[in-house]
Design a protein around this motif. Structure first.
Motif, PDB file in Angstrom:
ATOM      1  N   ARG A 108       0.834  -1.209   0.000  1.00  0.00           N
ATOM      2  CA  ARG A 108       0.000   0.000   0.000  1.00  0.00           C
ATOM      3  C   ARG A 108       0.866   1.256   0.000  1.00  0.00           C
ATOM      4  N   ILE A 109       1.976   1.207   0.742  1.00  0.00           N
ATOM      5  CA  ILE A 109       2.909   2.333   0.770  1.00  0.00           C
ATOM      6  C   ILE A 109       3.574   2.492  -0.596  1.00  0.00           C
ATOM      7  N   LYS A 110       4.021   1.362  -1.176  1.00  0.00           N
ATOM      8  CA  LYS A 110       4.671   1.401  -2.489  1.00  0.00           C
ATOM      9  C   LYS A 110       3.714   1.925  -3.557  1.00  0.00           C
ATOM     10  N   ALA A 111       2.452   1.537  -3.494  1.00  0.00           N
ATOM     11  CA  ALA A 111       1.471   1.997  -4.477  1.00  0.00           C
ATOM     12  C   ALA A 111       1.296   3.504  -4.398  1.00  0.00           C
ATOM     13  N   ALA A 112       1.321   4.051  -3.186  1.00  0.00           N
ATOM     14  CA  ALA A 112       1.189   5.499  -3.018  1.00  0.00           C
ATOM     15  C   ALA A 112       2.384   6.217  -3.637  1.00  0.00           C
ATOM     16  N   ILE A 113       3.577   5.658  -3.471  1.00  0.00           N
ATOM     17  CA  ILE A 113       4.779   6.278  -4.029  1.00  0.00           C
ATOM     18  C   ILE A 113       4.767   6.179  -5.554  1.00  0.00           C
TER      19      ILE A 113
ATOM     20  N   GLU B 222       0.554  11.660   1.130  1.00  0.00           N
ATOM     21  CA  GLU B 222      -0.264  10.449   1.021  1.00  0.00           C
ATOM     22  C   GLU B 222       0.431   9.258   1.694  1.00  0.00           C
ATOM     23  N   VAL B 223       1.746   9.145   1.531  1.00  0.00           N
ATOM     24  CA  VAL B 223       2.501   8.063   2.173  1.00  0.00           C
ATOM     25  C   VAL B 223       2.399   8.183   3.687  1.00  0.00           C
ATOM     26  N   GLU B 224       2.540   9.389   4.207  1.00  0.00           N
ATOM     27  CA  GLU B 224       2.430   9.591   5.650  1.00  0.00           C
ATOM     28  C   GLU B 224       1.020   9.307   6.148  1.00  0.00           C
TER      29      GLU B 224
ATOM     30  N   ILE C 221       2.193  -0.700  11.108  1.00  0.00           N
ATOM     31  CA  ILE C 221       3.365   0.172  11.245  1.00  0.00           C
ATOM     32  C   ILE C 221       3.400   0.785  12.643  1.00  0.00           C
ATOM     33  N   ILE C 222       4.555   0.625  13.306  1.00  0.00           N
ATOM     34  CA  ILE C 222       4.743   1.214  14.636  1.00  0.00           C
ATOM     35  C   ILE C 222       5.143   2.678  14.502  1.00  0.00           C
ATOM     36  N   ARG C 223       6.193   2.933  13.695  1.00  0.00           N
ATOM     37  CA  ARG C 223       6.696   4.282  13.464  1.00  0.00           C
ATOM     38  C   ARG C 223       7.097   4.426  12.002  1.00  0.00           C
ATOM     39  N   TYR C 224       7.122   5.667  11.545  1.00  0.00           N
ATOM     40  CA  TYR C 224       7.564   5.979  10.180  1.00  0.00           C
ATOM     41  C   TYR C 224       8.178   7.359  10.169  1.00  0.00           C
ATOM     42  N   MET C 225       9.035   7.611   9.190  1.00  0.00           N
ATOM     43  CA  MET C 225       9.594   8.947   9.006  1.00  0.00           C
ATOM     44  C   MET C 225      10.018   9.088   7.564  1.00  0.00           C
ATOM     45  N   VAL C 226       9.620  10.191   6.933  1.00  0.00           N
ATOM     46  CA  VAL C 226      10.020  10.500   5.569  1.00  0.00           C
ATOM     47  C   VAL C 226      10.760  11.831   5.602  1.00  0.00           C
ATOM     48  N   VAL C 227      11.994  11.826   5.100  1.00  0.00           N
ATOM     49  CA  VAL C 227      12.805  13.045   5.091  1.00  0.00           C
ATOM     50  C   VAL C 227      13.284  13.327   3.679  1.00  0.00           C
ATOM     51  N   LYS C 228      13.451  14.631   3.389  1.00  0.00           N
ATOM     52  CA  LYS C 228      13.968  15.057   2.088  1.00  0.00           C
ATOM     53  C   LYS C 228      15.475  14.922   2.106  1.00  0.00           C
ATOM     54  N   GLN C 229      16.033  14.327   1.049  1.00  0.00           N
ATOM     55  CA  GLN C 229      17.481  14.195   0.940  1.00  0.00           C
ATOM     56  C   GLN C 229      18.058  15.440   0.290  1.00  0.00           C
ATOM     57  N   GLU C 230      19.214  15.834   0.760  1.00  0.00           N
ATOM     58  CA  GLU C 230      19.893  16.997   0.182  1.00  0.00           C
ATOM     59  C   GLU C 230      20.504  16.624  -1.150  1.00  0.00           C
ATOM     60  N   ALA C 231      20.679  17.609  -2.017  1.00  0.00           N
ATOM     61  CA  ALA C 231      21.191  17.373  -3.368  1.00  0.00           C
ATOM     62  C   ALA C 231      22.608  16.955  -3.413  1.00  0.00           C
TER      63      ALA C 231
END
Length: 94
Positions: free
Chosen positions: A25-30, A73-75, A84-94
């Motif tokens: 479900r997470i992969k489908a959202a991405i 949507e992923v969050e 899912i117990i915990r999750y975190m999505v962070v932006k990667q620097e260039a």
């Protein structure tokens, strides 16, 4: 499109099929408006601290490129998932 890294910690006692369905479900959202570049399954690891009396979790790390709406949507899907117990999505620097 920006690059992101997502860490998802699943309950350790889940069957593989249930965990895979929740992760699908997470992969489908991405993949709806982005691309997954890498998936690392770390497996069961000890948590730094107990979360609701759970001492370890099943870690999956996902690197992906997507728009900001996809991250929201992923969050959302991670927040309502019982697996899912915990999750975190962070932006990667260039």
């Amino acid at each position: 499109m920006r690059k992101y890294e997502g860490v998802f910690i699943f309950k350790p006692n889940l069957e593989d099929e249930v965990r895979n369905q929740a992760f699908d479900r997470i992969k489908a959202a991405i993949e709806s408006n982005g691309t997954i570049t890498e998936i690392n399954e770390w497996g069961n690891r000890k948590l730094a601290y107990e979360i609701n009396y759970i001492k370890e979790g099943y870690y999956i790390i996902v690197n992906f490129e997507a728009a900001a709406e996809v991250v929201a949507e992923v969050e959302r899907r991670s927040r309502i998932s019982d697996a899912i117990i915990r999750y975190m999505v962070v932006k990667q620097e260039a």
